[in-house]
Design a protein around this motif. Structure first.
Motif, PDB file in Angstrom:
ATOM      1  N   ARG A  10      34.253 -23.643  39.133  1.00 28.34           N
ATOM      2  CA  ARG A  10      35.311 -23.983  38.175  1.00 28.34           C
ATOM      3  C   ARG A  10      36.555 -24.400  38.941  1.00 28.34           C
ATOM      4  O   ARG A  10      36.890 -23.803  39.960  1.00 28.34           O
ATOM      5  N   THR A  11      37.245 -25.412  38.441  1.00 25.72           N
ATOM      6  CA  THR A  11      38.452 -25.899  39.095  1.00 25.72           C
ATOM      7  C   THR A  11      39.678 -25.361  38.369  1.00 25.72           C
ATOM      8  O   THR A  11      39.769 -25.450  37.141  1.00 25.72           O
ATOM      9  N   PHE A  12      40.603 -24.802  39.154  1.00 18.50           N
ATOM     10  CA  PHE A  12      41.834 -24.237  38.619  1.00 18.50           C
ATOM     11  C   PHE A  12      43.029 -24.846  39.335  1.00 18.50           C
ATOM     12  O   PHE A  12      42.996 -25.039  40.550  1.00 18.50           O
ATOM     13  N   ARG A  13      44.090 -25.106  38.588  1.00 18.44           N
ATOM     14  CA  ARG A  13      45.353 -25.516  39.193  1.00 18.44           C
ATOM     15  C   ARG A  13      46.073 -24.256  39.675  1.00 18.44           C
ATOM     16  O   ARG A  13      46.037 -23.214  39.017  1.00 18.44           O
ATOM     17  N   LYS A  56      47.135 -18.569  36.667  1.00 22.32           N
ATOM     18  CA  LYS A  56      47.528 -18.532  35.252  1.00 22.32           C
ATOM     19  C   LYS A  56      48.643 -19.540  34.988  1.00 22.32           C
ATOM     20  O   LYS A  56      48.606 -20.287  34.005  1.00 22.32           O
ATOM     21  N   GLU A  57      49.631 -19.600  35.878  1.00 23.02           N
ATOM     22  CA  GLU A  57      50.738 -20.548  35.715  1.00 23.02           C
ATOM     23  C   GLU A  57      50.269 -21.987  35.899  1.00 23.02           C
ATOM     24  O   GLU A  57      50.680 -22.885  35.161  1.00 23.02           O
ATOM     25  N   GLY A  58      49.408 -22.228  36.859  1.00 23.74           N
ATOM     26  CA  GLY A  58      48.879 -23.575  37.055  1.00 23.74           C
ATOM     27  C   GLY A  58      48.122 -24.071  35.837  1.00 23.74           C
ATOM     28  O   GLY A  58      48.277 -25.217  35.406  1.00 23.74           O
ATOM     29  N   GLU A  59      47.319 -23.204  35.284  1.00 22.11           N
ATOM     30  CA  GLU A  59      46.570 -23.572  34.080  1.00 22.11           C
ATOM     31  C   GLU A  59      47.523 -23.822  32.908  1.00 22.11           C
ATOM     32  O   GLU A  59      47.336 -24.760  32.141  1.00 22.11           O
ATOM     33  N   ARG A  60      48.565 -22.994  32.769  1.00 16.99           N
ATOM     34  CA  ARG A  60      49.555 -23.201  31.710  1.00 16.99           C
ATOM     35  C   ARG A  60      50.216 -24.567  31.858  1.00 16.99           C
ATOM     36  O   ARG A  60      50.392 -25.296  30.881  1.00 16.99           O
ATOM     37  N   ASP A  62      48.975 -27.168  33.051  1.00 15.87           N
ATOM     38  CA  ASP A  62      48.009 -28.206  32.673  1.00 15.87           C
ATOM     39  C   ASP A  62      47.621 -28.118  31.198  1.00 15.87           C
ATOM     40  O   ASP A  62      46.695 -28.789  30.755  1.00 15.87           O
ATOM     41  N   GLY A  63      48.312 -27.262  30.435  1.00 17.42           N
ATOM     42  CA  GLY A  63      48.065 -27.160  28.999  1.00 17.42           C
ATOM     43  C   GLY A  63      46.860 -26.319  28.629  1.00 17.42           C
ATOM     44  O   GLY A  63      46.346 -26.430  27.516  1.00 17.42           O
ATOM     45  N   ARG A  64      46.410 -25.484  29.561  1.00  9.94           N
ATOM     46  CA  ARG A  64      45.264 -24.613  29.289  1.00  9.94           C
ATOM     47  C   ARG A  64      45.690 -23.155  29.422  1.00  9.94           C
ATOM     48  O   ARG A  64      46.625 -22.834  30.140  1.00  9.94           O
ATOM     49  N   GLN A  65      44.966 -22.298  28.741  1.00  5.31           N
ATOM     50  CA  GLN A  65      45.198 -20.869  28.869  1.00  5.31           C
ATOM     51  C   GLN A  65      44.089 -20.281  29.736  1.00  5.31           C
ATOM     52  O   GLN A  65      42.908 -20.550  29.498  1.00  5.31           O
ATOM     53  N   LEU A  66      44.462 -19.505  30.734  1.00  4.82           N
ATOM     54  CA  LEU A  66      43.473 -18.857  31.590  1.00  4.82           C
ATOM     55  C   LEU A  66      42.773 -17.780  30.779  1.00  4.82           C
ATOM     56  O   LEU A  66      43.414 -16.869  30.259  1.00  4.82           O
TER      57      LEU A  66
END
Length: 118
Positions: A10-13, A56-60, A62-66
């Motif tokens: 899985r790729t995460f920001r 969690k912040e990177g995903e936020r 990018d408009g996604r919720q971890l």
């Protein structure tokens, strides 16, 4: 530049911005911000929380919720993943190039926050 890491397919920001730092302080019970200057000597539990907050912040951003808890994320993390994430931390938080005169010629090096980072 968006820094991303692949963990268990899985790729995460990853973002070590002030929101991530504030969340880390909240989750770790840190009220004295001077403790952030000594992040090189944190426990494995604190490291997991630190990484969780950045992802969690990177995903936020990018408009996604971890959808993972810190424990769930920790179950996916391997030592190689942590090394990659801490390299991102270093690139996002180094103050640039510091010029050091060591009486043996001049040396240029990057300031690192974690003692185990090269």
């Amino acid at each position: 530049m968006k820094n991303k890491v692949e963990i268990s397919g899985r790729t995460f920001r990853v973002e070590f911005n002030w929101n991530a730092m504030a969340d880390y302080c909240d989750l770790s019970g840190i009220s004295d911000l001077s403790r952030l200057d000594n992040l090189g000597v944190i426990s494995a539990h604190e490291m997991r929380t630190f990484i969780f907050c950045a992802i969690k912040e990177g995903e936020r951003m990018d408009g996604r919720q971890l959808e993972l808890s810190p424990v769930d994320l920790g179950a996916l993390l391997r030592p190689d993943d942590i090394g990659k994430i801490m390299s991102i931390y270093s690139s996002q938080t180094t103050s640039g190039i510091n010029h050091v005169n060591n009486n043996q010629g001049d040396e240029t090096k990057k300031k690192r926050r974690f003692s185990f980072m090269k």
